[in-house]
Design an enzyme around this catalytic site. Structure first.
Site, PDB file in Angstrom:
ATOM      1  N   LYS A   1       0.752  -1.392   0.164  1.00  0.00           N
ATOM      2  CA  LYS A   1      -0.025   0.054   0.114  1.00  0.00           C
ATOM      3  C   LYS A   1       0.714   1.148   0.061  1.00  0.00           C
ATOM      4  O   LYS A   1       0.300   2.352  -0.534  1.00  0.00           O
ATOM      5  CB  LYS A   1      -1.010  -0.055   1.184  1.00  0.00           C
ATOM      6  CG  LYS A   1      -2.104  -1.100   1.099  1.00  0.00           C
ATOM      7  CD  LYS A   1      -3.023  -0.925   1.941  1.00  0.00           C
ATOM      8  CE  LYS A   1      -4.243  -2.172   1.695  1.00  0.00           C
ATOM      9  NZ  LYS A   1      -3.747  -3.595   1.942  1.00  0.00           N
TER      10      LYS A   1
HETATM   11  C1  LIG Z   1      -4.243  -4.627   1.600  1.00  0.00           C
HETATM   12  C2  LIG Z   1      -3.853  -5.771   1.293  1.00  0.00           C
HETATM   13  C3  LIG Z   1      -3.905  -6.755   0.546  1.00  0.00           C
HETATM   14  C4  LIG Z   1      -5.374  -6.776  -0.268  1.00  0.00           C
HETATM   15  O1  LIG Z   1      -5.121  -5.670  -1.455  1.00  0.00           O
HETATM   16  P1  LIG Z   1      -6.583  -5.553  -2.178  1.00  0.00           P
HETATM   17  O2  LIG Z   1      -6.089  -4.251  -3.005  1.00  0.00           O
HETATM   18  O3  LIG Z   1      -7.447  -4.795  -0.990  1.00  0.00           O
HETATM   19  O4  LIG Z   1      -7.109  -6.623  -2.667  1.00  0.00           O
HETATM   20  C5  LIG Z   1      -3.143  -7.904   0.216  1.00  0.00           C
HETATM   21  N1  LIG Z   1      -2.116  -8.190   0.989  1.00  0.00           N
HETATM   22  C6  LIG Z   1      -1.699  -7.415   1.978  1.00  0.00           C
HETATM   23  C7  LIG Z   1      -0.583  -7.517   2.590  1.00  0.00           C
HETATM   24  C8  LIG Z   1      -2.468  -6.036   2.043  1.00  0.00           C
HETATM   25  O5  LIG Z   1      -2.116  -5.121   2.827  1.00  0.00           O
END
Ligand SMILES: *Cc1c(COP(=O)(O)O)cnc(C)c1O
Length: 467
Positions: A112
């Site tokens: 993210k």
């Molecule tokens: C947020 C997250 C996901 C999921 O991603 P999306 O974009 O919500 O599908 C998967 N793995 C980790 C480590 C995350 O922080």
């Protein structure tokens, strides 16, 4: 570039306003009016570029008309300068034609950061230029919150309130949010699930009077700019491995569908992506959908991969809009039906068309642990449980022989040390910049799963900050 709502009734916005708005006023999500595309030659020319340069090229069409090329390039350079790996998003080979795209070299160790570090800078840039300020409210199942807080901390134009489900995020995740010592940051621990948190945030946004009064804004994965920034690493990985001259599959561990939707965007922009393989944990609403064409929400079950403990994948609405030919009325009907009954069914032809590209696999905790052990045996690598789910899905998918499969590694193993230790016997160490995380004081407020209480809290915080 102009942005339209998936539901077709909100005002059409330019990039700046779509950035600040987050959710559209008709309840929909913003999409670019059309997908910009790159020719094969333009994609070939991206091979070997430093990550920030490649990312700025991929994203430039989306911000055109709002942010100048040089200014944007400077923002993107600054964004990724703080990452801890020179390649920013390095590829690691895990099998003859299987690769891992490491997306955990940002400040909070999850993918993210790749979007939110840029989004924080974009917000500050646009707000400062306009002499405005906003209150960002967001829900997190763990990783979004820390990445958003890290991206916004100390910025004068932004106040930020992050809701997380009380007791349902890992200790590392919680501490990454609650130990940030900045006056513009508040953490709310909600007595409920992630979906409850997400519903609370949606309720705040749907109260237009409150939304205007507080100048609410969102950096959730519903924010278009997040998807935009994520498209860049699909281009980086694919061009490093021979795109556009080689067709690809990507495997993505999925919760809110934001990351994998960025892969879909990369395809629309010209990458030869043949398959998008979706991995879920026991909260497998998307996998069930791709198997059956019917989406039904169930209770959220806590798992070893808490950032995917989600039953309602908000970004799926964007895919729906794409496959329904951007018919806002049809999207609205399906989404409203889903909201009131907890279920939606798409037509057979839409489901089949999605199935040509998407395929889903699920892994329970036992399966996830087994995968972490398998990877350790195959490569010697220690991986986190989310990444394991994505790799597992990629390994199970039936792909043409030799087609490169890139699995997205979405978190650093040290973010989920208990699960990693249980699977491999190894307790991964936090990188140096987080080494004293467990000694830092925490700040958070526990709150009931109640819209009025959350509104009162946000109002009081904003009043305090603006006085
Ligand atoms: C947020 C997250 C996901 C999921 O991603 P999306 O974009 O919500 O599908 C998967 N793995 C980790 C480590 C995350 O922080």
């Amino acid at each position: 570039m102009r942005y339209v709502s998936t539901r077709g009734k909100a005002p059409i916005l330019d990039f700046d306003d779509a950035l600040l708005a987050g959710l559209a006023r008709d309840g929909g999500l913003y999409l670019p009016e059309h997908w910009p595309t790159f020719t094969a030659a333009e994609i070939r020319a991206m091979r070997g570029l430093p990550y920030p340069e490649l990312a700025a090229r991929v994203m430039a069409p989306f911000v055109s008309g709002c942010i100048g090329d040089a200014e944007f390039r400077a923002l993107v350079d600054d964004t990724y300068a703080g990452f801890s790996h020179a390649a920013v998003a390095p590829l690691r080979q895990i099998g003859p034609s299987q690769w891992l795209l490491e997306l955990f070299h940002g400040p909070t160790l999850a993918f993210k950061d790749y979007a939110l570090q840029l989004v924080g800078r974009l917000f500050d840039h646009v707000l400062t230029r306009r002499g405005q300020r906003v209150t960002i409210v967001g829900a997190t199942s763990g990783d979004t919150g820390s990445a958003a807080i890290e991206a916004c901390r100390g910025r004068d134009s932004i106040d930020i309130v992050i809701l997380h489900p009380h007791g349902r995020v890992s200790e590392v995740q919680r501490r990454q949010m609650t130990t940030v010592d900045a006056d513009n940051v508040r953490n709310l621990a909600v007595e409920g699930t992630f979906d409850d948190c997400q519903d609370l945030v949606k309720a705040l946004f749907n109260d237009h009077a409150f939304r205007d009064e507080m100048a609410l804004s969102a950096v959730n994965s519903i924010n278009w700019a997040r998807v935009m920034a994520q498209i860049a690493y699909y281009f980086a990985a694919a061009t490093a491995l021979g795109a556009p001259d080689v067709p690809f599959a990507f495997a993505v561990p999925t919760g809110n569908f934001g990351n994998v939707f960025a892969g879909y965007g990369a395809l629309r922009m010209g990458l030869p992506i043949r398959r998008l393989v979706v991995g879920s944990n026991r909260n497998d609403i998307l996998t069930r959908f791709f198997e059956s064409g019917s989406m039904t929400a169930e209770q959220v079950i806590p798992t070893l991969s808490p950032s995917m403990d989600i039953q309602v994948s908000s970004n799926f609405e964007r895919l729906l809009a794409e496959y329904l030919g951007r018919d806002g009325q049809a999207v609205t009907e399906l989404m409203e039906h889903f909201r009131s009954t907890g279920a939606m069914i798409v037509t057979d032809s839409v489901w089949r068309a999605m199935g040509d590209l998407f395929e889903g696999f699920r892994f329970d905790d036992e399966g996830t642990v087994a995968l972490m052990r398998t990877i350790r045996r195959m490569t010697g690598d220690v991986i986190d449980p989310h990444s394991a789910v994505g790799i597992g899905a990629g390994l199970e998918a039936k792909l043409p022989d030799g087609m490169p499969m890139v699995a997205l590694a979405t978190a650093h193993p040290a973010k989920f040390p208990d699960a990693v230790e249980r699977a491999t016997g190894i307790r991964p160490a936090l990188p140096p910049h987080l080494a004293d995380l467990f000694e830092r004081p925490e700040r958070l407020d526990v709150i009931a799963n109640d819209v009025e209480q959350v509104k009162a809290y946000v109002r009081a915080f904003a009043a305090e900050r603006r006085s």
